[in-house]
Design an enzyme around this catalytic site. Structure first.
Site, PDB file in Angstrom:
ATOM      1  NE  ARG A 216      16.985   7.402 -17.833  1.00 50.62           N
ATOM      2  CZ  ARG A 216      15.766   7.234 -17.329  1.00 50.62           C
ATOM      3  NH1 ARG A 216      15.608   6.689 -16.141  1.00 50.62           N
ATOM      4  NH2 ARG A 216      14.701   7.603 -18.003  1.00 50.62           N
TER       5      ARG A 216
ATOM      6  CE  LYS B 157       5.056   0.166 -17.171  1.00 42.90           C
ATOM      7  NZ  LYS B 157       6.027   0.320 -16.181  1.00 42.90           N
TER       8      LYS B 157
ATOM      9  CG  HIS C 274      35.337 -15.704 -38.971  1.00 44.27           C
ATOM     10  ND1 HIS C 274      35.181 -16.690 -38.023  1.00 44.27           N
ATOM     11  CD2 HIS C 274      36.186 -14.790 -38.434  1.00 44.27           C
ATOM     12  CE1 HIS C 274      35.887 -16.376 -36.944  1.00 44.27           C
ATOM     13  NE2 HIS C 274      36.511 -15.226 -37.169  1.00 44.27           N
TER      14      HIS C 274
ATOM     15  CG  HIS D  46       5.431   1.617 -21.483  1.00 47.39           C
ATOM     16  ND1 HIS D  46       6.047   2.195 -20.376  1.00 47.39           N
ATOM     17  CD2 HIS D  46       4.403   2.430 -21.801  1.00 47.39           C
ATOM     18  CE1 HIS D  46       5.403   3.303 -20.056  1.00 47.39           C
ATOM     19  NE2 HIS D  46       4.403   3.476 -20.899  1.00 47.39           N
ATOM     20  CG  ASN D  47       9.123   0.998 -18.084  1.00 43.78           C
ATOM     21  OD1 ASN D  47       7.947   1.195 -18.405  1.00 43.78           O
ATOM     22  ND2 ASN D  47       9.495   0.865 -16.835  1.00 43.78           N
TER      23      ASN D  47
ATOM     24  CG  LEU E  23      -1.947  -1.201   1.221  1.00 40.18           C
ATOM     25  CD1 LEU E  23      -2.812  -1.160   2.487  1.00 40.18           C
ATOM     26  CD2 LEU E  23      -2.834  -1.192  -0.018  1.00 40.18           C
TER      27      LEU E  23
ATOM     28  CG  ASN F  38       8.081  -1.593 -13.987  1.00 42.48           C
ATOM     29  OD1 ASN F  38       7.177  -1.809 -14.784  1.00 42.48           O
ATOM     30  ND2 ASN F  38       8.391  -0.379 -13.562  1.00 42.48           N
TER      31      ASN F  38
ATOM     32  CB  VAL G  43       2.479   6.631  -3.582  1.00 43.13           C
ATOM     33  CG1 VAL G  43       1.629   7.690  -4.273  1.00 43.13           C
ATOM     34  CG2 VAL G  43       3.214   7.262  -2.429  1.00 43.13           C
TER      35      VAL G  43
ATOM     36  CD  GLU H 244       9.045   5.645 -18.464  1.00 42.55           C
ATOM     37  OE1 GLU H 244       7.940   5.050 -18.454  1.00 42.55           O
ATOM     38  OE2 GLU H 244       9.782   5.689 -17.462  1.00 42.55           O
ATOM     39  CE1 TYR H 245      14.131   3.668 -18.058  1.00 45.12           C
ATOM     40  CE2 TYR H 245      16.499   3.793 -18.368  1.00 45.12           C
ATOM     41  CZ  TYR H 245      15.414   3.478 -17.580  1.00 45.12           C
ATOM     42  OH  TYR H 245      15.620   2.971 -16.323  1.00 45.12           O
TER      43      TYR H 245
ATOM     44  CB  VAL I  89       5.837  -5.648  -3.540  1.00 44.90           C
ATOM     45  CG1 VAL I  89       4.650  -5.730  -2.612  1.00 44.90           C
ATOM     46  CG2 VAL I  89       5.967  -6.934  -4.355  1.00 44.90           C
TER      47      VAL I  89
ATOM     48  CB  SER J 299       2.401   2.501 -17.754  1.00 45.36           C
ATOM     49  OG  SER J 299       3.031   3.747 -17.998  1.00 45.36           O
TER      50      SER J 299
ATOM     51  CE  LYS K 164      11.815   2.606  -9.728  1.00 46.17           C
ATOM     52  NZ  LYS K 164      11.826   4.064  -9.858  1.00 46.17           N
TER      53      LYS K 164
HETATM   54  C1  6PG Z   1       5.449   3.897 -15.759  1.00 46.96           C
HETATM   55  C2  6PG Z   1       6.930   4.015 -15.483  1.00 46.96           C
HETATM   56  C3  6PG Z   1       7.335   3.392 -14.197  1.00 46.96           C
HETATM   57  C4  6PG Z   1       8.842   3.456 -13.925  1.00 46.96           C
HETATM   58  C5  6PG Z   1       9.383   4.823 -13.735  1.00 46.96           C
HETATM   59  C6  6PG Z   1      10.811   4.889 -13.235  1.00 46.96           C
HETATM   60  O1  6PG Z   1       5.137   3.385 -16.816  1.00 46.96           O
HETATM   61  O2  6PG Z   1       4.635   4.337 -14.941  1.00 46.96           O
HETATM   62  O3  6PG Z   1       7.633   3.363 -16.501  1.00 46.96           O
HETATM   63  O4  6PG Z   1       6.924   2.043 -14.206  1.00 46.96           O
HETATM   64  O5  6PG Z   1       9.080   2.747 -12.768  1.00 46.96           O
HETATM   65  O6  6PG Z   1       9.268   5.539 -14.903  1.00 46.96           O
HETATM   66  O7  6PG Z   1      11.717   4.220 -14.040  1.00 46.96           O
HETATM   67  P1  6PG Z   1      13.285   4.518 -13.884  1.00 46.96           P
HETATM   68  O8  6PG Z   1      13.550   4.653 -12.410  1.00 46.96           O
HETATM   69  O9  6PG Z   1      14.002   3.328 -14.443  1.00 46.96           O
HETATM   70  O10 6PG Z   1      13.540   5.783 -14.607  1.00 46.96           O
END
Ligand code: 6PG
Length: 473
Positions: free
Chosen positions: A291, A186, A453, A189-190, A14, A106, A16, A193-194, A78, A132, A264
């Site tokens: 990063r 997912k 080769h 997706h991340n 529980l 994740n 956020v 996102e990066y 978690v 997400s 992460k």
């Molecule tokens: C989402 C995000 C989320 C992720 C953060 C932090 O879709 O809501 O992808 O799941 O944990 O964006 O990711 P980093 O700490 O690797 O930047």
């Protein structure tokens, strides 16, 4: 706490995200019960929920499990890794055959496959469902990416469809495929996102350093971009960030934030697995590396003092509109890379992914939501087997038209020493993919020269080897 099983959905963790997700479930009319070891989290949820018959929580795992209707639907929010295994072990003595355990974190996809293999013979359905949208998404409507046993999904489908974000009425959740399909989608997706975040930060750097734009001007430009083809959550929040005042200083907060990006691991996993699959995702790769470079602040400062950068460029004429087009171009190519990875992974791991569905559930709720996903979804609807978006008619015009601006921006960055590796990688990816001929003939010759080769020829079938230096081998 009632002794009878009266709650329809259980949530473990529980924090956020968990609190917001369970409040969302309860708000949609499903009685929900939470569990956390921490009494303060339990209290916080009870207070936020108000009516304990609709949403309640406990620190007692047995009470939690007994409070859930059968088959139990228990979602874990978690941290990925060992905590997921630990919670599963603690739950096992309490759950029964037919119950569902849903991992909403994740988790690495092979962990999901392992857990499914472990729980399946015990009759427990295990589900990896990427969620997400951050804390706000969890509360107001996230994008949910579930994978696993389809029959088990049906049991939780009404709850997920009720809580998910909506894109013009359509819920941003869909069953994606067996096994770890949900976690895999997912993860990619991340990775995307990066890539998008790195691209935005590079354009920000160029506009600030070379274009001389103030934070106020950046906020205005990004806000304007967000009303056009670049409309996206990440451009929208960037505009808001540029306008945020520093509560502890005089200027804007963005200038007071240390330039060291954390991670992460999900972007790195995307890159690592793309390498395993042999799929090129260079914009995601370089975003992970950036990063890592950003984290080496002391080394960067030491190196900066040893070299000089070129002097400023030739001014700002057209720079803002070029940056808008270049960002759009690179955004499209980042989605292209991620979706190409998904199409290869789907084949390799037997996910049977429908990429139109993936693009559709990314249109709202998630971090990478953007206007570009609508034409992407339409394209995959028409061509479900398309491996690379660059080959779709719908993207030929937009990419072709935006490419000159991307070249000007990349050239500007290179000549002024402003690092824009993600943008340059997207452009090189485009150039490589649109090159019917690449210089890999030379690499093949080198491989054959030093390692026998072998190589193939353009003018006849077969495998060839040459004694390049005339020495006896
Ligand atoms: C989402 C995000 C989320 C992720 C953060 C932090 O879709 O809501 O992808 O799941 O944990 O964006 O990711 P980093 O700490 O690797 O930047």
């Amino acid at each position: 706490m009632p002794q009878k099983a009266t709650y329809q959905f259980g949530l473990i963790g529980l924090g956020v995200m968990g609190r917001n997700f369970i409040l969302n479930v309860a708000e949609k009319g499903f009685r929900a019960l939470g569990y956390d070891l921490d009494q303060t989290q339990v209290k916080a949820l009870q207070q936020a929920g108000g009516d304990l018959s609709k949403v309640n929580a406990t620190t007692d795992l047995a009470v939690f499990v007994q409070g859930l209707e059968s088959p139990r639907k228990i979602m874990l929010l978690v941290p990925a890794g060992a905590p997921v295994d630990a919670v599963i072990e603690k739950l096992l003595p309490h759950v029964e055959a037919g119950d569902l355990i849903i991992d909403g974190g994740n988790s690495y996809f092979t962990d999901t496959d392992r857990r499914e293999g472990y729980l399946g013979p015990k009759g427990i359905h295990f589900f990896g469902a990427g969620v997400s949208g951050g804390a706000d998404g969890a509360r107001r409507g996230p994008s949910i990416m579930p994978g696993g046993d389809r029959e088990a999904y049906v049991k939780v489908q009404p709850i997920f469809e009720a809580v998910a974000a909506r894109y013009k009425e359509a819920p941003c959740v869909a069953y994606l495929g067996p096994k770890s399909a949900g976690n895999y989608v997912k993860m990619v997706h991340n990775g995307i996102e990066y890539g998008l975040m790195q691209l935005i930060s590079e354009v920000y750097d160029l506009l600030k350093q070379e274009g001389g734009l103030s934070n106020k001007q950046l906020a205005a430009e990004f806000g304007r971009w967000n009303r056009g083809r670049l409309q996206s959550f990440l451009v929208e929040i960037s505009a808001a960030i540029f306008g945020q005042k520093d509560p502890l200083g005089t200027g804007e907060l963005v200038d007071a934030i240390l330039d060291r990006a954390q991670q992460k691991g999900t972007g790195k996993w995307t890159s690592q697995n793309a390498m395993d699959l042999g799929v090129p995702v260079p914009t995601i790769d370089i975003s992970v590396s950036m990063r890592a470079i950003s984290a080496m602040k002391e080394l960067r400062v030491a190196a900066q003092n040893r070299y000089t950068k070129p002097t400023a460029g030739e001014g700002r004429t057209g720079l803002v509109s070029d940056c808008e087009a270049a960002l759009y171009f690179a955004f499209l190519l980042t989605y292209t890379q991620g979706l190409h990875q998904l199409s290869e992974a789907s084949r390799e791991y037997g996910y049977g992914l429908d990429l139109a569905t993936v693009a559709r559930i990314w249109r709202a709720g998630c971090i990478i939501r953007s206007a570009a996903l609508e034409p992407i979804a339409e394209t995959y609807e028409q061509q479900p087997d398309l491996s690379n978006l660059m080959l779709a008619d719908a993207f030929r015009g937009p990419l072709q038209q935006a490419s000159p601006a991307a070249r000007r921006v990349a050239a500007h960055a290179v000549s002024t020493g402003i690092p824009m590796p993600a943008l340059c990688s997207a452009l090189s990816y485009f150039d490589a993919f649109t090159s019917g001929r690449l210089p890999m003939n030379l690499i093949q010759a080198q491989r054959d020269y030093f390692g026998s080769h072998t190589y193939q020829r353009v003018d006849r079938d077969g495998t060839f080897h040459t004694n390049w230096d005339g020495k006896a081998s």
